[in-house]
Scaffold this motif. Structure first.
Motif, PDB file in Angstrom:
ATOM      1  N   LEU A  81       0.821  -1.204   0.000  1.00  0.00           N
ATOM      2  CA  LEU A  81       0.000   0.000   0.000  1.00  0.00           C
ATOM      3  C   LEU A  81       0.857   1.256   0.000  1.00  0.00           C
ATOM      4  O   LEU A  81       0.508   2.257  -0.647  1.00  0.00           O
ATOM      5  CB  LEU A  81      -0.937  -0.017   1.215  1.00  0.00           C
ATOM      6  N   ALA A  82       1.978   1.211   0.718  1.00  0.00           N
ATOM      7  CA  ALA A  82       2.867   2.377   0.740  1.00  0.00           C
ATOM      8  C   ALA A  82       3.381   2.685  -0.663  1.00  0.00           C
ATOM      9  O   ALA A  82       3.476   3.853  -1.072  1.00  0.00           O
ATOM     10  CB  ALA A  82       4.028   2.142   1.698  1.00  0.00           C
ATOM     11  N   GLY A  83       3.706   1.654  -1.420  1.00  0.00           N
ATOM     12  CA  GLY A  83       4.166   1.854  -2.784  1.00  0.00           C
ATOM     13  C   GLY A  83       3.084   2.433  -3.668  1.00  0.00           C
ATOM     14  O   GLY A  83       3.350   3.280  -4.529  1.00  0.00           O
ATOM     15  N   LEU A  84       1.854   1.987  -3.461  1.00  0.00           N
ATOM     16  CA  LEU A  84       0.735   2.535  -4.224  1.00  0.00           C
ATOM     17  C   LEU A  84       0.530   4.005  -3.893  1.00  0.00           C
ATOM     18  O   LEU A  84       0.392   4.848  -4.792  1.00  0.00           O
ATOM     19  CB  LEU A  84      -0.533   1.733  -3.906  1.00  0.00           C
ATOM     20  N   ARG A  85       0.527   4.321  -2.600  1.00  0.00           N
ATOM     21  CA  ARG A  85       0.288   5.711  -2.194  1.00  0.00           C
ATOM     22  C   ARG A  85       1.401   6.639  -2.650  1.00  0.00           C
ATOM     23  O   ARG A  85       1.154   7.816  -2.934  1.00  0.00           O
ATOM     24  CB  ARG A  85       0.127   5.776  -0.672  1.00  0.00           C
ATOM     25  N   ALA A  86       2.606   6.134  -2.746  1.00  0.00           N
ATOM     26  CA  ALA A  86       3.720   6.970  -3.201  1.00  0.00           C
ATOM     27  C   ALA A  86       3.524   7.429  -4.636  1.00  0.00           C
ATOM     28  O   ALA A  86       4.055   8.473  -5.041  1.00  0.00           O
ATOM     29  CB  ALA A  86       5.034   6.201  -3.074  1.00  0.00           C
ATOM     30  N   GLY A  87       2.753   6.661  -5.388  1.00  0.00           N
ATOM     31  CA  GLY A  87       2.538   7.015  -6.784  1.00  0.00           C
ATOM     32  C   GLY A  87       1.260   7.778  -7.045  1.00  0.00           C
ATOM     33  O   GLY A  87       0.956   8.104  -8.207  1.00  0.00           O
ATOM     34  N   LEU A  88       0.501   8.093  -5.994  1.00  0.00           N
ATOM     35  CA  LEU A  88      -0.747   8.835  -6.182  1.00  0.00           C
ATOM     36  C   LEU A  88      -0.455  10.301  -6.438  1.00  0.00           C
ATOM     37  O   LEU A  88       0.311  10.926  -5.706  1.00  0.00           O
ATOM     38  CB  LEU A  88      -1.650   8.701  -4.950  1.00  0.00           C
ATOM     39  N   ALA A  89      -1.076  10.840  -7.446  1.00  0.00           N
ATOM     40  CA  ALA A  89      -0.894  12.261  -7.776  1.00  0.00           C
ATOM     41  C   ALA A  89      -2.121  12.748  -8.521  1.00  0.00           C
ATOM     42  O   ALA A  89      -2.770  11.980  -9.241  1.00  0.00           O
ATOM     43  CB  ALA A  89       0.355  12.441  -8.634  1.00  0.00           C
ATOM     44  N   PRO A  90      -2.458  14.025  -8.341  1.00  0.00           N
ATOM     45  CA  PRO A  90      -3.592  14.566  -9.106  1.00  0.00           C
ATOM     46  C   PRO A  90      -3.372  14.388 -10.598  1.00  0.00           C
ATOM     47  O   PRO A  90      -2.247  14.492 -11.099  1.00  0.00           O
ATOM     48  CB  PRO A  90      -3.600  16.046  -8.715  1.00  0.00           C
ATOM     49  N   LYS A  91      -4.459  14.117 -11.293  1.00  0.00           N
ATOM     50  CA  LYS A  91      -4.376  13.862 -12.733  1.00  0.00           C
ATOM     51  C   LYS A  91      -5.410  14.717 -13.440  1.00  0.00           C
ATOM     52  O   LYS A  91      -6.613  14.539 -13.243  1.00  0.00           O
ATOM     53  CB  LYS A  91      -4.617  12.376 -13.014  1.00  0.00           C
ATOM     54  N   ALA A  92      -4.950  15.662 -14.207  1.00  0.00           N
ATOM     55  CA  ALA A  92      -5.866  16.534 -14.950  1.00  0.00           C
ATOM     56  C   ALA A  92      -6.292  15.850 -16.239  1.00  0.00           C
ATOM     57  O   ALA A  92      -5.450  15.328 -16.979  1.00  0.00           O
ATOM     58  CB  ALA A  92      -5.188  17.866 -15.259  1.00  0.00           C
ATOM     59  N   VAL A  93      -7.591  15.810 -16.488  1.00  0.00           N
ATOM     60  CA  VAL A  93      -8.107  15.228 -17.728  1.00  0.00           C
ATOM     61  C   VAL A  93      -9.066  16.219 -18.376  1.00  0.00           C
ATOM     62  O   VAL A  93      -9.684  17.042 -17.699  1.00  0.00           O
ATOM     63  CB  VAL A  93      -8.826  13.884 -17.473  1.00  0.00           C
ATOM     64  N   GLN A  94      -9.159  16.137 -19.686  1.00  0.00           N
ATOM     65  CA  GLN A  94     -10.140  16.930 -20.427  1.00  0.00           C
ATOM     66  C   GLN A  94     -11.443  16.164 -20.389  1.00  0.00           C
ATOM     67  O   GLN A  94     -11.636  15.204 -21.133  1.00  0.00           O
ATOM     68  CB  GLN A  94      -9.667  17.149 -21.863  1.00  0.00           C
ATOM     69  N   VAL A  95     -12.334  16.580 -19.509  1.00  0.00           N
ATOM     70  CA  VAL A  95     -13.550  15.806 -19.278  1.00  0.00           C
ATOM     71  C   VAL A  95     -14.494  15.940 -20.463  1.00  0.00           C
ATOM     72  O   VAL A  95     -14.828  17.057 -20.903  1.00  0.00           O
ATOM     73  CB  VAL A  95     -14.263  16.276 -17.987  1.00  0.00           C
ATOM     74  N   ALA A  96     -14.928  14.800 -20.971  1.00  0.00           N
ATOM     75  CA  ALA A  96     -15.874  14.801 -22.083  1.00  0.00           C
ATOM     76  C   ALA A  96     -17.235  15.280 -21.605  1.00  0.00           C
ATOM     77  O   ALA A  96     -17.695  14.907 -20.520  1.00  0.00           O
ATOM     78  CB  ALA A  96     -15.993  13.397 -22.667  1.00  0.00           C
ATOM     79  N   LYS A  97     -17.867  16.101 -22.391  1.00  0.00           N
ATOM     80  CA  LYS A  97     -19.199  16.585 -22.051  1.00  0.00           C
ATOM     81  C   LYS A  97     -20.247  15.619 -22.579  1.00  0.00           C
ATOM     82  O   LYS A  97     -20.166  15.166 -23.719  1.00  0.00           O
ATOM     83  CB  LYS A  97     -19.426  17.983 -22.628  1.00  0.00           C
ATOM     84  N   GLY A  98     -21.216  15.327 -21.742  1.00  0.00           N
ATOM     85  CA  GLY A  98     -22.267  14.413 -22.135  1.00  0.00           C
ATOM     86  C   GLY A  98     -23.405  15.127 -22.836  1.00  0.00           C
ATOM     87  O   GLY A  98     -23.414  16.356 -22.977  1.00  0.00           O
ATOM     88  N   ALA A  99     -24.381  14.361 -23.249  1.00  0.00           N
ATOM     89  CA  ALA A  99     -25.567  14.925 -23.883  1.00  0.00           C
ATOM     90  C   ALA A  99     -26.494  15.474 -22.810  1.00  0.00           C
ATOM     91  O   ALA A  99     -26.524  14.971 -21.676  1.00  0.00           O
ATOM     92  CB  ALA A  99     -26.279  13.847 -24.693  1.00  0.00           C
ATOM     93  N   PRO A 100     -27.262  16.520 -23.129  1.00  0.00           N
ATOM     94  CA  PRO A 100     -28.237  17.024 -22.157  1.00  0.00           C
ATOM     95  C   PRO A 100     -29.240  15.943 -21.782  1.00  0.00           C
ATOM     96  O   PRO A 100     -29.540  15.048 -22.576  1.00  0.00           O
ATOM     97  CB  PRO A 100     -28.912  18.181 -22.909  1.00  0.00           C
ATOM     98  N   ALA A 101     -29.755  16.021 -20.568  1.00  0.00           N
ATOM     99  CA  ALA A 101     -30.754  15.059 -20.127  1.00  0.00           C
ATOM    100  C   ALA A 101     -32.039  15.243 -20.917  1.00  0.00           C
ATOM    101  O   ALA A 101     -32.376  16.348 -21.362  1.00  0.00           O
ATOM    102  CB  ALA A 101     -31.019  15.231 -18.634  1.00  0.00           C
TER     103      ALA A 101
END
Length: 744
Positions: A620-640
């Motif tokens: 778990l320590a190894g996993l947490r060491a690699g956690l970092a914020p990740k910016a993504v271009q969020v796809a926009k969905g269709a209107p409801a």
């Protein structure tokens, strides 16, 4: 001419006091007991609690005082006596000790002294103090009084013969919860604490009376008679049923999680805990817990080894990589698990990844954001606008902060489709159908308020008009220099958003409207957790599905090809990010059922089988060491979809039906706030449709129909019908903008 201060170097708002000969500074207007606590000088008490108004009932804190060389004629209650400059306080001299011992003798006169059978034994304040201040022989020979108990509901057990009339419980329901459900009846020796009307407690914060009760008069009904305190081990954890992330301890005996109690954190939940977080652990022992890997075998399932189940899951994912795969995660999934899901989707070439499974309108690509005003500062706001939220049920302790702001003079404005019950007065309210919320918000007048918070909740965020309401809220905040506080829709929605558990191709609704060949569903109960249940079940039912699940429920069995059992938050080491953006850590408490594993371990094994990058860590320590914020271009969905005729649907989450664990908690399902599935209509609309209270009505949408009992409720905006999510009976209605109602 006023006397000179004892210490002229102190700030002007402080005075000098001497407690047991030790000189110290204390704020003007503070009480002796507060100064003593700050200095670490112990003073016995029962009725005093630092978070509650002063009552001075028990008199256990009597001390001897002297001002200007003149001794007070009688002992003074330290909790209700303000400090004065030059005051001398004696907490342990003969006069003080004699008074304290006499009070203890009076308190024990009518106490049943049934410590061996009392659930409070071992953590009882009366028990502790009687050891130091009690007599070894009881001089009282008359008959003790006895008090008949009320049924306070499924959560709190009462044994009021033990009550010492400290009134802490009364002050919790009055001042903290704001429901005024407990009070004192009769006088003198006959005084009793109760509800008067004999009805169960209905506040969503009722369990806090257990914490503040200094004796065994009010105890945890679910935990009753299961263990003694000294048998339990405390594990720090978090509430995971709303985005506040209340700090708590799980108390465990030999791996069995037996109760949950609050853990102090002034910035989050102070010292309180909602009933939802306190009693949820009961749902972990449900009969349908997933405890062994299951593989589809014809129309049913058979148990399998982890090796076989993982091999089958790997094969499904290999065969359906890329755009053919959809990955859907529950918004309470931990940061560690979410990061691995994002790595898995990326490694398999799929941009179809989302945790916003309960939201209909994602046409603006919105994701969870941290509160613009920290939750601890909301109680200092001048004006608060609540938009599209039954905040009292959505985040109970956020509602309690708003109540504190109101008590300090804040003006509360509400824009909602239902005039929900709050425990504070409303300065202005616009109760309108969901389609008009955005327009109604623009018309709110906050006057010249300087410190403004705009709180947008689940009714708005999850409805078909969400994008328009979010834009209106952002515009309103920008125009008035207010701070926008959108409640994240899920315990870790903010953490998952920061770690990139968001779509670059299809969002949750899109990947269900345009079915993929295979899906990974993580921590989801398919029949009740999606915004559009029927759409979800149809899409999942026609695909291959790998289900990581805490429960092998009927709806999971209906769609899954392989079920991999994973632990719930109280059973794993995990981190969650709360609505303030604070990353908080939970430690594994209860033992995992059967062959279940922590989700991150299962994901690591699966990623290893698939030879995906990012799964090389070993712990778990190894996993947490690699956690970092990740910016993504969020796809926009269709209107409801806005198709349909009739009344507009106003949907809110039922307080004790928000997730799979809560839905399996018997005590919470028996609570008065769990009203069951129903359709609430404004009486005028019901009359026009020929419907009366209690009749069964058919509610028809483009997606399907539901037959529900009608409730007449003048709080519902005309032209709307209010339903609660979390019930199978209301599921067909939640994705509709409008529905037609007729007598069944």
């Amino acid at each position: 001419m006023s006397a000179q201060p004892v210490n002229p170097n102190l700030p002007p708002d402080h005075v000098t006091v001497f407690i047991d000969g030790v000189e110290m500074a204390a704020p003007k207007g503070s009480m002796i007991i507060q100064a003593a606590d700050k200095a670490g000088v112990p003073i016995p008490r029962f009725c005093y609690h630092e978070k509650l108004p002063i009552a001075a009932n028990c008199r256990m804190c009597l001390v001897d005082t002297e001002v200007g060389g003149r001794a007070a004629p009688k002992p003074s209650p330290a909790c209700a006596t303000p400090v004065m400059d030059g005051m001398k306080v004696f907490t342990r001299n003969e006069k003080a000790l004699k008074a304290q011992r006499n009070v203890m003798e009076f308190l024990l006169i009518n106490h049943p002294l049934d410590c061996p059978v009392c659930d409070q034994g071992g953590e009882c304040e009366l028990q502790d103090l009687s050891l130091g201040y009690g007599r070894s022989v009881n001089r009282f020979v008359e008959r003790k009084r006895a008090v008949a108990d009320e049924d306070l509901g499924p959560l709190v057990a009462s044994e009021m013969t033990r009550c010492i009339h400290c009134t802490r419980c009364i002050r919790v329901t009055a001042e903290i919860a704001g429901t005024y459900e407990l009070g004192g009846m009769y006088r003198g020796e006959n005084l009793q604490i109760g509800t008067y009307d004999g009805k169960p407690l209905t506040t969503e914060l009722s369990g806090n009376v257990i914490d503040v009760c200094p004796v065994g008069a009010l105890t945890n009904k679910v935990f009753r008679f299961k263990a003694r305190p000294w048998e339990l081990t405390a594990r720090p954890s978090l509430g995971y049923h709303d985005a506040l992330g209340s700090n708590l301890f799980h108390h465990v005996r030999r791996g069995d999680l037996l109760r949950s109690v609050p853990r102090d954190n002034e910035a989050v939940n102070e010292c309180w805990l909602s009933d939802r977080d306190r009693y949820a652990h009961e749902g972990l022992a449900a009969a349908d817990r997933a405890s062994v890997p299951l593989i589809r075998d014809g129309e049913g399932f058979r148990e399998a080894s982890w090796e076989e189940a993982l091999a089958m899951a790997s094969q499904i994912l290999r065969d359906n990589a890329g755009d053919a795969l959809g990955v859907l995660a529950h918004p309470a999934t931990s940061n560690e698990e979410g990061a691995l899901l994002a790595r898995m989707a990326s490694g398999l070439g799929s941009g179809n990844l989302d945790h916003r499974i309960g939201q209909l309108d994602l046409s603006d690509g919105a994701a969870a954001e941290a509160f613009g005003m920290p939750v601890a500062e909301i109680e200092s706001a001048d004006a608060i606008i609540i938009v599209g939220s039954n905040v009292r049920h959505e985040v109970p302790l956020l509602h309690q902060r708003i109540r504190k702001a109101f008590k300090k003079g804040a003006k509360i404005h509400v824009v909602n489709p239902v005039d929900f019950d709050f425990t504070f007065s409303i300065a202005s309210k616009a109760i309108v159908p969901p389609s008009q919320l955005a327009a109604a918000l623009a018309g709110v007048d906050v006057g010249d308020a300087g410190n403004i918070a705009v709180i947008v909740g689940g009714v708005a965020e999850n409805g078909p008009h969400a994008a328009a309401i979010r834009k209106a809220a952002a515009d309103f905040a920008a125009a008035r220099n207010a701070r926008l506080c959108r409640i994240p829709q899920g315990a870790n929605a903010l953490g998952l958003s920061r770690l990139g558990v968001l779509p670059t191709a299809r969002d949750a609704q899109s990947m269900l409207r345009e079915p993929r060949k295979a899906y990974v569903i993580y921590g989801i109960e398919p029949g009740l957790d999606f915004a559009d249940q029927q759409l979800a079940l149809k899409a999942l039912g026609g695909a291959q599905v790998v289900a990581f699940s805490q429960f092998a429920c009927q709806s999971t069995r209906a769609v899954a090809d392989v079920i991999l059992p994973i632990g719930a938050l109280p059973e794993i080491d995990a981190t969650l990010t709360n609505l303030d953006g604070i990353q908080q850590q939970a430690v594994a408490a209860g033992k995992l059922p059967g062959l279940a594993h922590s989700g991150w371990r299962v994901l690591r094994a699966l990623g290893g089988d698939l030879a995906l990058p990012g799964f090389e860590f070993t712990d778990l320590a190894g996993l947490r060491a690699g956690l970092a914020p990740k910016a993504v271009q969020v796809a926009k969905g269709a209107p409801a979809s806005m198709a349909g005729n009739g009344l507009e649907v106003a949907a809110s989450a039922a307080i004790y039906r928000v997730d799979a664990v809560i839905r399996r908690c018997d005590a919470l399902q028996a609570h008065p706030l769990t009203t069951g599935p129903r359709a609430a209509l404004n009486p005028a609309d019901a009359a026009a449709l020929g419907l009366a209270e209690g009749v069964m009505a058919k509610c028809a949408t483009a997606a399907g129909t539901a037959t529900l009992q009608v409730a007449l409720d003048p709080r519902v905006a005309p032209g709307s019908v209010w339903v609660e999510s979390g019930y199978g009976a209301t599921a067909p209605l939640l994705a509709a903008a409008k529905l037609e109602v007729a007598r069944a």
